[in-house]
Design a protein around this motif. Sequence first.
Motif, PDB file in Angstrom:
ATOM      1  N   UNK A 277       0.855  -1.188   0.000  1.00  0.00           N
ATOM      2  CA  UNK A 277       0.000   0.000   0.000  1.00  0.00           C
ATOM      3  C   UNK A 277       0.889   1.234   0.000  1.00  0.00           C
ATOM      4  N   UNK A 278       0.305   2.370  -0.318  1.00  0.00           N
ATOM      5  CA  UNK A 278       0.988   3.638  -0.100  1.00  0.00           C
ATOM      6  C   UNK A 278       0.526   4.203   1.243  1.00  0.00           C
ATOM      7  N   UNK A 283       5.860   3.467   0.215  1.00  0.00           N
ATOM      8  CA  UNK A 283       5.196   2.217  -0.118  1.00  0.00           C
ATOM      9  C   UNK A 283       5.562   1.212   0.973  1.00  0.00           C
ATOM     10  N   UNK A 284       4.550   0.679   1.639  1.00  0.00           N
ATOM     11  CA  UNK A 284       4.751  -0.270   2.733  1.00  0.00           C
ATOM     12  C   UNK A 284       4.293  -1.640   2.251  1.00  0.00           C
ATOM     13  N   UNK A 296      -3.631  -6.646   8.210  1.00  0.00           N
ATOM     14  CA  UNK A 296      -4.008  -5.826   9.365  1.00  0.00           C
ATOM     15  C   UNK A 296      -3.157  -4.566   9.463  1.00  0.00           C
ATOM     16  N   UNK A 297      -1.865  -4.685   9.182  1.00  0.00           N
ATOM     17  CA  UNK A 297      -0.998  -3.501   9.167  1.00  0.00           C
ATOM     18  C   UNK A 297      -1.454  -2.528   8.088  1.00  0.00           C
ATOM     19  N   UNK A 298      -1.734  -3.043   6.902  1.00  0.00           N
ATOM     20  CA  UNK A 298      -2.151  -2.182   5.791  1.00  0.00           C
ATOM     21  C   UNK A 298      -3.482  -1.512   6.079  1.00  0.00           C
ATOM     22  N   UNK A 299      -4.458  -2.254   6.587  1.00  0.00           N
ATOM     23  CA  UNK A 299      -5.756  -1.657   6.906  1.00  0.00           C
ATOM     24  C   UNK A 299      -5.604  -0.536   7.926  1.00  0.00           C
ATOM     25  N   UNK A 300      -4.829  -0.792   8.965  1.00  0.00           N
ATOM     26  CA  UNK A 300      -4.663   0.219  10.015  1.00  0.00           C
ATOM     27  C   UNK A 300      -4.029   1.490   9.459  1.00  0.00           C
TER      28      UNK A 300
END
Length: 579
Positions: A277-278, A283-284, A296-300
């Motif tokens: 994700x950005x 970009x992570x 879960x990391x991306x959603x948060x």
Amino acid sequence: MIGVGVAMLAMPGAAVAQLLDPRSQPEAASGYGRHKLATANRHMVSAANARAAEAGREMLRQGGSAIDAAIATQLVLNIVEPQSSGIGGGAFILYWDKAKASLQVYDGRETAPASAQPDRFMKDGKPMPFGEAVRSGLSIGVPGIVRLLEEIHRQHGKLAWAKLFEPAIRLAEEGFEVSPRLNLLLHLEGADSFVPAARRYFFTEDGAPVAVGHLLKNPEFAKTLRAIAAGGSEAFYSGEIAQAIVDAVASAPTAAGGMTLEDLSNYQVKQRAPLCITYRAYEVCGVGAPSSGGIAVAQTLKLIEPFTLGDSPDVALGAPAVHLIAEAQKLAFADRNRYIGDPEFVHVPEGMLDEAYLAERRKLIDPKSAADRPPAGKPPGSERQSFGVDATVERAGTSHISIIDADGNALSMTTTIEGAFGSHNWAAGFLLNNELTDFSLRPVDADGQPAANAVGPGKRPRSSMSPTIVFDAQRNVEAVLGSPGGSRIILYVLKTLIAMIDWRMDAQQAADLLNFGSQGHALELEVGWRAVPLALALRPFGHAILPSLMTSGVHIVGQRNGQLDGAADIRREGAALGD
């Protein structure tokens, strides 16, 4: 008057440990070390034990790749940090091949044997007691890490396979000095929790753990390593070592596990697409299902992105920002608990990161008030399969390795045998995992709906492992990181990412920062006096504060201004080493 929760936050870790649910922190705190930000120009490895990091650096100095260094590091960790990872377990690897500009995910997660059924952990209509399940053969999954290491070496290794085993074989034969952390964890587990072979290795005849400074040798493991060095993964998945694993699973306390030689020989590593994700200007990237960590990391991060959290170390851990992060985590965990499982067995909704869906979920975040446990949402694609309420209990073991080599390749590897000392069962000189207790012990919920993370033959249990690589706008590697910690891995990785990206901390500052977060209801805060001001500042938001040891093991290698920076979590005994 100060509340009980705030008072507990100020207590020493050992005192708090007596009050907390032992399942939440089976790999207990062992005090704080002192680490300075490490710097290097060519290459660097950060791992949970200095001897392991030295083995990785030795391979880098010999011209090895990040993959070569990771293999040597992992094998030494098996010896010096046996409670956390080893060849009896599994791992996820996120690997950046700079020359090919290619990011790859390798899934070496353990699998359930072919005999495993959804009611594997049910007894008289109820889930087995958790500790009983862990120490039984039922908890032991088919180990994935040896085949994983061989596969990544085949694709990306530079040094000879056998050379990567030399530091670990040397250490197993010559011995290493038992660390205070290993001694403490053995003391907390107790001799009677191990099968006889493991007890003889870790304890004296009268049941005392091997003393700090004792030179601990493992010739049995050296023999196993020599066999794998000479014969590759086939020496592990067939023959004498495989038979030793099958025999150990069959003779485990409480219940046999039903693993066969065929289960071992059939194990396969999976290559999967990375999840990226950005966030802000970066970009992570992480790993997706069967790990819930990347999602879960991306959603948060996407949920909190429109909010202002502060932009300097001076404003880190501000109560309004911590509140927003915790509220976003509650929403992410609700979806994680409902929808994530092995994608080859369940349909993981494809819309969990859909912008419109996240915008609707973000409306549930009140900047001024804490919500009670929110329900899961209904992301696009969730209508394709019905999921029940999950009943998984995930233990907080595991280890993490971060590496950048001289060619700019980067590796983030989270590796585990699950809880501290895994299943406490032993084969051919190493501990076996208890990974199958990462499945939901109850296969259906009260309404009869199946859990996405129910047990199944050949299935991989849901994980929270979150190996992460961060890129800048030009897709240069900014940071390589991850942590152990069971389901709290997600909290630790998020804290570290926000500390580095939003609060502009260096790697060591980010790793050392107070741990916090929510898995759905209470706001968990790391115990100690430094948590008290934050706990008091959070009271107007209405959070239930849960004091906890929160023994993270964040290991980071980053790049800034043409230089490598490294950090090892002060809560463990690791090191970041480079040249």
